[in-house]
Motif scaffolding. Structure first.
Motif, short mmCIF file in Angstrom:
data_model
loop_
_atom_site.label_atom_id
_atom_site.label_comp_id
_atom_site.label_asym_id
_atom_site.label_seq_id
_atom_site.Cartn_x
_atom_site.Cartn_y
_atom_site.Cartn_z
N ASP A 1 0.83 -1.20 0.00
CA ASP A 1 0.00 0.00 0.00
C ASP A 1 0.87 1.25 0.00
O ASP A 1 2.04 1.21 0.40
N ASN A 2 0.28 2.36 -0.44
CA ASN A 2 0.95 3.66 -0.45
C ASN A 2 2.27 3.62 -1.22
O ASN A 2 3.29 4.15 -0.79
N VAL A 3 2.23 2.99 -2.37
CA VAL A 3 3.39 2.92 -3.25
C VAL A 3 3.44 4.19 -4.09
O VAL A 3 2.41 4.68 -4.55
N GLU A 4 4.62 4.74 -4.30
CA GLU A 4 4.78 5.90 -5.17
C GLU A 4 5.35 5.46 -6.51
O GLU A 4 6.34 4.74 -6.58
N ALA A 5 4.69 5.89 -7.57
CA ALA A 5 5.18 5.64 -8.93
C ALA A 5 5.29 6.99 -9.62
O ALA A 5 4.35 7.80 -9.58
N ILE A 6 6.45 7.26 -10.23
CA ILE A 6 6.74 8.59 -10.75
C ILE A 6 6.83 8.55 -12.27
O ILE A 6 7.54 7.72 -12.85
N ALA A 7 6.09 9.47 -12.91
CA ALA A 7 6.19 9.68 -14.35
C ALA A 7 7.06 10.91 -14.57
O ALA A 7 6.62 12.04 -14.35
N GLU A 8 8.31 10.68 -14.98
CA GLU A 8 9.20 11.79 -15.28
C GLU A 8 8.93 12.29 -16.70
O GLU A 8 8.79 11.51 -17.63
N PHE A 9 8.86 13.61 -16.85
CA PHE A 9 8.57 14.18 -18.16
C PHE A 9 9.87 14.33 -18.97
O PHE A 9 10.94 14.62 -18.41
N THR A 10 9.75 14.16 -20.27
CA THR A 10 10.93 14.31 -21.14
C THR A 10 11.41 15.76 -21.14
O THR A 10 12.60 16.03 -21.32
N GLU A 11 10.49 16.68 -20.94
CA GLU A 11 10.80 18.10 -20.75
C GLU A 11 9.69 18.71 -19.94
O GLU A 11 8.57 18.16 -19.90
N PRO A 12 9.92 19.84 -19.24
CA PRO A 12 8.89 20.40 -18.37
C PRO A 12 7.59 20.67 -19.13
O PRO A 12 7.61 21.14 -20.27
N VAL A 13 6.48 20.36 -18.49
CA VAL A 13 5.16 20.63 -19.05
C VAL A 13 4.68 21.96 -18.51
O VAL A 13 4.62 22.17 -17.29
N THR A 14 4.35 22.89 -19.39
CA THR A 14 3.91 24.22 -19.00
C THR A 14 2.51 24.49 -19.54
O THR A 14 2.00 23.78 -20.39
N GLY A 15 1.92 25.57 -19.04
CA GLY A 15 0.63 26.02 -19.56
C GLY A 15 -0.53 25.17 -19.08
O GLY A 15 -0.40 24.34 -18.18
N GLU A 16 -1.68 25.39 -19.71
CA GLU A 16 -2.91 24.72 -19.30
C GLU A 16 -3.27 23.62 -20.29
O GLU A 16 -3.26 23.83 -21.50
N HIS A 17 -3.60 22.44 -19.75
CA HIS A 17 -3.90 21.28 -20.58
C HIS A 17 -5.00 20.45 -19.94
O HIS A 17 -5.15 20.44 -18.72
N ASN A 18 -5.72 19.71 -20.78
CA ASN A 18 -6.49 18.58 -20.29
C ASN A 18 -5.53 17.41 -20.19
O ASN A 18 -4.77 17.14 -21.11
N VAL A 19 -5.54 16.73 -19.05
CA VAL A 19 -4.56 15.68 -18.79
C VAL A 19 -5.28 14.33 -18.75
O VAL A 19 -6.31 14.18 -18.08
N PHE A 20 -4.72 13.37 -19.47
CA PHE A 20 -5.28 12.02 -19.54
C PHE A 20 -4.27 11.03 -18.96
O PHE A 20 -3.09 11.07 -19.31
N PHE A 21 -4.74 10.19 -18.07
CA PHE A 21 -3.94 9.11 -17.52
C PHE A 21 -4.41 7.81 -18.16
O PHE A 21 -5.57 7.42 -18.01
#
Length: 490
Positions: A455-475
């Motif tokens: 339980d309470n495992v952390e999984a990290i998605a590192e971005f290839t470059e910083p994400v800026t601005g406003e977006h709709n985000v899909f997982f």
């Protein structure tokens, strides 16, 4: 990253990714009622539950098995956080004396220096119960141990349908409850006489006097509503299905339509005002009963109501309802007036902040089959409270809209999750792709979920470059056997 997700085929959703209605897709919710509290809108809904025949075909919704009240909330009217289903009635519900909980209404009041929340519901068509809590999402309890209003309540025995409560909190601190509906006989369809209003006691769990009839409610069917706008009280309801063409021409509304009356007093007398919302069939092609609540939020007025567009998206046809929100039109006199139901819904009111923890059950949309469930002992016992995203499988996805990463941007998203079982066929349990503006877009990062039950495992998605601005985000999810609790950008 690509090796973990290259075989994923995206699962379908029950609504377009550009639509904001219905507000909840992970389960049904009908007869919505809105409570505005501390910068959020809380929607309380009848917990429609699909039933099936032995051959797997869907049964028509009879409402007899409904004993829960669904709760979601939002501060932007697009991203809605799931707070679960209040176990309101039935043998294991808070109000075990009643078999059903339909058509909720909610209010809060500061009592002895602390805000207290009241959740009213219909015990099928035979009375009104009330639950209380120190939080808008529960846990709720039944302090009075029986109905607030019943057939034994003066002036209520003859009400055909003693249900569908609405509650007004007036400016002077007094409160009023509105109930009733039904047509006693065909000859009384034009004026059924089955609407009631009563002042509530200071404790919000008793009546201050006897209920009285709301007179001359044209073609009343059900669905009490009440609002105060610029000092005028607006009682609203759904018209019955006996409105003749001549009556429609004279009164300006049709069968199954939301209609208003107005008064300068919370207990009337009320006079005719305006129709507000046609039957959902007019907007979406599928009809049925019509149920609404009007509310003010951040200086604007909205109407929440149910339709059958979710069951249509799920390829079902059994009369199961889902909740929508649209703008409420006010006319030149500042009266509620003719409004429209839409699939698009309302515009997002504010950006979502990804740098504060966001619950994974905060959704603007999701693929069919994903579910949420109670998380923690309190929620599991009472039905509402903390929730976790579950039933994840390959190609499932969720979305949040209008996420503002700012000018500096985010370098990663960290997910908190529970791994429920290990994968005997690989080195990882699954993965979560982070995509911008489309679930089929190129991933900007991917979180790999370790193959370790915990339980309470952390999984990290590192971005290839910083994400800026406003977006709709899909997982977009790969694998199964894990549940997602929350996420945060860093």
């Amino acid at each position: 990253m690509k090796s973990l997700t290259r075989t994923i085929s995206l699962q379908k959703s029950a609504k377009s990714i550009t639509d904001h209605n219905p507000v909840m897709v992970q389960r049904f919710g009908a007869d919505p009622y809105a409570l505005v509290y501390d910068g959020r809108v809380y929607l309380y809904m009848t917990g429609d539950k699909p039933s099936y025949n032995a051959d797997g075909s869907i049964k028509e919704n009879t409402y007899g098995n409904i004993n829960t009240i669904n709760v979601v909330s939002s501060d932007d009217l697009v991203n809605w956080t799931d707070h679960g289903s209040v176990y309101a009635a039935g043998k294991t519900g808070a109000a075990s004396w009643g078999p059903n909980s339909w058509a909720p209404a909610a209010a809060y009041k500061n009592i002895d220096g602390k805000d207290k929340f009241f959740l009213y519901f219909a015990n099928n068509g035979n009375g009104i119960g009330v639950l209380t809590s120190d939080s808008p999402v529960g846990p709720f309890i039944d302090e009075i141990g029986g109905p607030l209003i019943s057939r034994e309540t003066p002036n209520c025995a003859e009400v055909t349908w003693l249900f569908d409560p609405a509650v007004l909190m007036d400016d002077d601190g007094s409160a009023y409850i509105y109930v009733g509906g039904g047509v006693p006989s065909p000859d009384k369809a034009a004026n059924p006489g089955t609407a009631r209003v009563c002042k509530l006691g200071d404790d919000m769990m008793s009546l201050d006097g006897d209920p009285i009839a709301i007179e001359n409610v044209d073609y009343l069917f059900e669905d009490s509503g009440i609002n105060k706008i610029d000092g005028t009280y607006y009682y609203s309801y759904c018209s019955n299905f006996n409105v003749t063409p001549q009556a429609a021409s004279e009164l300006g509304f049709e069968s199954g339509e939301i209609v208003t009356m107005k008064s300068d007093s919370p207990m009337g007398p009320f006079e005719r005002c305006n129709p507000v919302l046609k039957n959902p069939e007019r907007f979406f092609g599928r009809g049925g009963n019509n149920h609404h609540a009007m509310f003010e939020f951040n200086g604007e007025y909205y109407i929440t109501y149910h339709s059958r567009i979710l069951e249509e998206g799920l390829d079902m046809d059994g009369g199961y309802r889902s909740t929508n929100v649209d703008k409420l039109v006010l006319n030149e006199n500042n009266e509620p007036s003719k409004s429209a139901g839409t699939r698009a819904g309302v515009a997002q009111l504010k950006a979502l902040n990804p740098y504060e923890e966001v619950k994974a059950v905060t959704l603007s949309n999701a693929s069919i089959g994903l579910k949420t469930k109670q998380y923690g002992d309190v929620a599991k016992k009472c039905g509402s409270g903390d929730m976790i995203l579950c039933d994840i499988s390959n190609g499932a996805w969720t979305s949040v809209s209008g996420v503002d990463f700012g000018t500096d941007g985010a370098k990663e998203i960290a997910f908190t999750l529970n791994v429920k079982e290990t994968n005997p066929n690989g080195d990882y349990r699954g993965a979560i792709k982070v995509c911008l503006d489309s679930p089929s877009g190129e991933a900007v990062g991917c979180a790999v979920i370790a193959n370790e039950k915990a339980d309470n495992v952390e999984a990290i998605a590192e971005f290839t470059e910083p994400v800026t601005g406003e977006h709709n985000v899909f997982f977009v999810y790969a694998g199964e056997g894990y549940e997602v609790y929350s996420w945060i950008a860093r």
